[in-house]
Enzyme design. Structure first.
Site, PDB file in Angstrom:
ATOM      1  CG  ASP A 197       0.793   4.435  -0.132  1.00 23.37           C
ATOM      2  OD1 ASP A 197       1.428   3.600   0.557  1.00 23.37           O
ATOM      3  OD2 ASP A 197      -0.432   4.349  -0.327  1.00 23.37           O
ATOM      4  CG  ASP A 208      -0.483   4.177   9.875  1.00 22.24           C
ATOM      5  OD1 ASP A 208      -0.210   5.114  10.642  1.00 22.24           O
ATOM      6  OD2 ASP A 208      -1.573   3.588   9.902  1.00 22.24           O
ATOM      7  CG  PHE A 215      -7.442   8.568   6.845  1.00 24.95           C
ATOM      8  CD1 PHE A 215      -7.066   7.247   7.029  1.00 24.95           C
ATOM      9  CD2 PHE A 215      -7.959   8.942   5.609  1.00 24.95           C
ATOM     10  CE1 PHE A 215      -7.202   6.309   6.016  1.00 24.95           C
ATOM     11  CE2 PHE A 215      -8.105   8.011   4.578  1.00 24.95           C
ATOM     12  CZ  PHE A 215      -7.727   6.698   4.790  1.00 24.95           C
ATOM     13  NE  ARG A 220      -6.598   3.650  -5.053  1.00 26.73           N
ATOM     14  CZ  ARG A 220      -6.085   3.040  -3.996  1.00 26.73           C
ATOM     15  NH1 ARG A 220      -4.990   3.501  -3.444  1.00 26.73           N
ATOM     16  NH2 ARG A 220      -6.670   1.985  -3.475  1.00 26.73           N
TER      17      ARG A 220
HETATM   18  P1  IMP Z   1       0.971   0.146   8.007  1.00 25.77           P
HETATM   19  O1  IMP Z   1       0.106   0.422   9.213  1.00 25.77           O
HETATM   20  O2  IMP Z   1       2.278   0.876   8.092  1.00 25.77           O
HETATM   21  O3  IMP Z   1       1.125  -1.324   7.777  1.00 25.77           O
HETATM   22  O4  IMP Z   1       0.192   0.748   6.759  1.00 25.77           O
HETATM   23  C1  IMP Z   1      -0.757  -0.031   6.102  1.00 25.77           C
HETATM   24  C2  IMP Z   1      -1.449   0.665   4.999  1.00 25.77           C
HETATM   25  O5  IMP Z   1      -2.480   1.469   5.552  1.00 25.77           O
HETATM   26  C3  IMP Z   1      -0.675   1.638   4.124  1.00 25.77           C
HETATM   27  O6  IMP Z   1       0.083   1.018   3.122  1.00 25.77           O
HETATM   28  C4  IMP Z   1      -1.818   2.427   3.525  1.00 25.77           C
HETATM   29  O7  IMP Z   1      -2.386   1.719   2.440  1.00 25.77           O
HETATM   30  C5  IMP Z   1      -2.816   2.458   4.662  1.00 25.77           C
HETATM   31  N1  IMP Z   1      -2.791   3.757   5.353  1.00 25.77           N
HETATM   32  C6  IMP Z   1      -2.203   4.080   6.501  1.00 25.77           C
HETATM   33  N2  IMP Z   1      -2.419   5.369   6.827  1.00 25.77           N
HETATM   34  C7  IMP Z   1      -3.183   5.868   5.810  1.00 25.77           C
HETATM   35  C8  IMP Z   1      -3.731   7.168   5.544  1.00 25.77           C
HETATM   36  O8  IMP Z   1      -3.582   8.145   6.304  1.00 25.77           O
HETATM   37  N3  IMP Z   1      -4.445   7.295   4.398  1.00 25.77           N
HETATM   38  C9  IMP Z   1      -4.640   6.257   3.515  1.00 25.77           C
HETATM   39  N4  IMP Z   1      -4.140   5.036   3.729  1.00 25.77           N
HETATM   40  C10 IMP Z   1      -3.421   4.846   4.870  1.00 25.77           C
END
Ligand code: IMP
Length: 187
Positions: free
Chosen positions: A102, A105, A154, A167
């Site tokens: 999805d 980040d 976010f 969701r």
């Molecule tokens: P990472 O920081 O790239 O490891 O992302 C970790 C997880 O944080 C993602 O897979 C999402 O589940 C969650 N995440 C990051 N940014 C958002 C956001 O803006 N909305 C909802 N979930 C988020």
């Protein structure tokens, strides 16, 4: 609380999502023609994207799922670790694996997944993410297909949750700042 009470604005509406998914599906169908494609989806956020994307693919493929918990990772805190809580059913050795996510980040979750799957020696390993927040990156990860680059806000909807809810929204929306401050520590 109703969605319209916590949403600041719609960032990607359903028509734009639909159009972009068609483009991504066309590119993937062409790139993986004749290959042994396995789409690997990370629960739960990637499910909406996966199911819409796969219905637009014109090539044979399988799907499989895994679940992880990412303590302290995500929009608010980037200091945590990723843990595998449900593994794939499929043996991916020698197969063409495309991870469907999805959002990328900080990149820590994708970095973990790439290392995990690379050790299983697939024929190829690619990444398709609906959303990408490049300004938040802490770990560089190769992304083969990106739906949309988005700003550091976010977002929720279209598979992405806010406190496990919303969701089901058919669009991607930005959460109001006042609610963002109240998010719990675990994503
Ligand atoms: P990472 O920081 O790239 O490891 O992302 C970790 C997880 O944080 C993602 O897979 C999402 O589940 C969650 N995440 C990051 N940014 C958002 C956001 O803006 N909305 C909802 N979930 C988020």
């Amino acid at each position: 609380m109703r969605a319209d009470q916590i949403i600041e604005r719609i960032l990607v509406d359903r028509e734009t999502l639909h159009r972009r998914l068609a483009e991504l599906a066309q590119a993937i169908s062409s790139d993986y023609e004749g290959k042994d494609l396995v789409l690997v989806c990370v629960l739960k956020g990637g499910v909406t994207f996966l199911t819409d994307l796969m219905r637009q693919l014109t090539i044979l493929h399988e799907v499989d799922f895994l679940a992880i918990s990412s303590y302290g990772i995500g929009q608010r805190d980037s200091s945590g670790a990723v843990r595998l809580i449900m593994d794939l059913k499929a043996d991916i050795a020698g197969r063409d694996v495309l991870i469907v996510e999805d959002i990328v980040d900080t990149g820590q979750t994708m970095d973990y997944l790439l290392r995990l799957f690379q050790a299983r020696e697939p024929a190829s390993l690619g990444v398709c993410t609906l959303l990408n927040k490049p300004s938040r990156r802490l770990v560089e990860v190769p992304l083969d297909y990106i739906g949309f680059d988005i700003p550091d806000e976010f977002v929720l909807g279209y598979g992405l949750d806010f406190d496990e809810k919303y969701r089901n929204l058919p669009y991607v929306a930005v959460l109001k700042k006042e609610y963002f401050d109240g998010l719990p520590d675990e994503t």
